[in-house]
Design an enzyme around this catalytic site. Structure first.
Site, PDB file in Angstrom:
ATOM      1  N   HIS A  11       0.749  -1.341  -0.084  1.00  0.00           N
ATOM      2  CA  HIS A  11      -0.017  -0.062   0.246  1.00  0.00           C
ATOM      3  C   HIS A  11       0.896   1.156   0.008  1.00  0.00           C
ATOM      4  CE1 HIS A  11       0.738   1.095   4.370  1.00  0.00           C
ATOM      5  NE2 HIS A  11       0.538  -0.268   4.465  1.00  0.00           N
ATOM      6  N   GLY A  12       0.352   2.411  -0.421  1.00  0.00           N
ATOM      7  CA  GLY A  12       0.850   3.641  -0.511  1.00  0.00           C
ATOM      8  C   GLY A  12       1.028   4.024   0.851  1.00  0.00           C
ATOM      9  N   GLN A  13       1.788   5.262   1.065  1.00  0.00           N
ATOM     10  CA  GLN A  13       2.087   5.713   2.394  1.00  0.00           C
ATOM     11  C   GLN A  13       0.724   6.087   3.125  1.00  0.00           C
ATOM     12  OE1 GLN A  13       3.089  10.063   3.183  1.00  0.00           O
ATOM     13  NE2 GLN A  13       4.933   9.313   3.899  1.00  0.00           N
ATOM     14  N   GLU A  15      -1.400   7.523   6.643  1.00  0.00           N
ATOM     15  CA  GLU A  15      -1.442   8.622   7.507  1.00  0.00           C
ATOM     16  C   GLU A  15      -0.579   8.375   8.848  1.00  0.00           C
ATOM     17  OE1 GLU A  15      -5.501   8.935   8.400  1.00  0.00           O
ATOM     18  OE2 GLU A  15      -5.841  10.240   6.616  1.00  0.00           O
ATOM     19  N   TRP A  16      -0.475   7.109   9.336  1.00  0.00           N
ATOM     20  CA  TRP A  16       0.316   6.831  10.527  1.00  0.00           C
ATOM     21  C   TRP A  16       1.802   6.379  10.149  1.00  0.00           C
ATOM     22  CZ3 TRP A  16      -2.477   3.520  14.665  1.00  0.00           C
ATOM     23  CH2 TRP A  16      -3.576   4.124  15.268  1.00  0.00           C
ATOM     24  N   ARG A  62      -6.110   1.040   3.831  1.00  0.00           N
ATOM     25  CA  ARG A  62      -4.938   1.570   3.165  1.00  0.00           C
ATOM     26  C   ARG A  62      -4.714   0.611   2.032  1.00  0.00           C
ATOM     27  NH1 ARG A  62      -3.549  -0.323   8.254  1.00  0.00           N
ATOM     28  NH2 ARG A  62      -1.641  -1.428   8.451  1.00  0.00           N
ATOM     29  N   GLU A  89      -2.055  -6.765   7.687  1.00  0.00           N
ATOM     30  CA  GLU A  89      -0.654  -6.538   8.263  1.00  0.00           C
ATOM     31  C   GLU A  89      -0.236  -7.248   9.516  1.00  0.00           C
ATOM     32  OE1 GLU A  89       2.353  -5.980   8.158  1.00  0.00           O
ATOM     33  OE2 GLU A  89       2.864  -3.946   7.817  1.00  0.00           O
ATOM     34  N   LYS A 100       7.009   5.631  17.327  1.00  0.00           N
ATOM     35  CA  LYS A 100       8.046   4.701  17.675  1.00  0.00           C
ATOM     36  C   LYS A 100       9.075   5.155  18.835  1.00  0.00           C
ATOM     37  CE  LYS A 100       7.222   2.354  13.511  1.00  0.00           C
ATOM     38  NZ  LYS A 100       7.806   2.360  11.863  1.00  0.00           N
ATOM     39  N   GLY A 160       3.587  -4.454   4.246  1.00  0.00           N
ATOM     40  CA  GLY A 160       4.856  -4.747   4.293  1.00  0.00           C
ATOM     41  C   GLY A 160       5.221  -6.273   4.771  1.00  0.00           C
ATOM     42  N   ASN A 161       4.601  -6.615   5.956  1.00  0.00           N
ATOM     43  CA  ASN A 161       4.766  -7.896   6.669  1.00  0.00           C
ATOM     44  C   ASN A 161       4.128  -9.108   5.926  1.00  0.00           C
ATOM     45  OD1 ASN A 161       6.972  -7.475   8.808  1.00  0.00           O
ATOM     46  ND2 ASN A 161       5.606  -6.100   9.542  1.00  0.00           N
TER      47      ASN A 161
END
EC number: 5.4.2.11
Length: 207
Positions: A11-13, A15-16, A62, A89, A100, A160-161
């Site tokens: 997915h694209g960027q 908000e988080w 997303r 995810e 983070k 990503g994961n």
């Protein structure tokens, strides 16, 4: 026999992502940049001449929004789309929603790094990468891969994961290797498969 084509798009960027927050199963939408990344992914695939037969995505906005934008750019919004939480995810549990830097202050830099980068150590209330793969891989093998092997041009828009699980089995990577693999947001990765599901070729359309 048609070509056995599988395209993965993270997915694209979101908000988080922009705010540097652990996201997991929380459900923020795309940023303006994320929308642009998704449209760019669709444009790149259009330039490659792709005509998809089926698409898969998670149940998180997303990824769904990314898929919608890719298909709109391709002019292929009418194809079947399957949504499943198996492609969600990794669940970050108690880390979800935390910045983070805040997480590092609360648990310490070393512990947060272990949760983020180890293969089988989950954060409190969440999943390890190993747990995520255990959820995602059966769905890939039972639902997605048969479509590809039948010659259906297949698109997967996910995370990503969860996409790491697919990459791990396709490229026969070890846990250590998959931990180091980063997937760029909105960047299509094209696999051509042999009849035995091994990879004949791979093309990364990042940047």
């Amino acid at each position: 026999m048609s070509e056995r084509l599988l395209v993965l798009v993270r997915h694209g960027q979101s908000e988080w992502n922009l705010k540097n927050l652990f996201t997991g199963w929380k459900d923020p939408d795309l940023t303006e940049l994320g929308v642009t990344e998704a449209k760019d992914a669709g444009r790149k695939l259009k330039e490659q001449g792709f005509a998809f037969d089926i698409a898969f995505t998670s149940v998180l906005i997303r990824a769904e929004h990314t898929l919608d934008l890719v298909l709109e750019e391709l002019g292929q919004t009418g194809i079947p789309v399957r949504k499943d939480l198996a492609l969600n995810e990794r669940d970050y549990g108690d880390l979800a929603g935390l910045n983070k830097d805040e997480a590092r202050k609360k648990w310490g830099e070393e512990q947060v790094l272990i949760w983020r980068r180890s293969y089988d150590v989950p954060p409190p209330g969440g999943e390890s990468l190993k747990d995520t793969l255990a959820r995602t891989l059966p769905y890939f093998v039972q639902e997605i891969l048969p479509c590809v092997l039948r010659g259906e041009c297949t698109l997967v828009a996910a995370h990503g994961n969860s996409l790491r699980a697919l990459v791990m089995v396709l490229e026969k990577l070890s846990p250590e290797q998959i931990l180091k693999r980063e997937l760029a947001t909105g960047a299509p990765v094209i696999y051509r498969l042999n009849a035995d599901a091994t990879v004949a070729s791979k093309l990364d359309l990042a940047a």
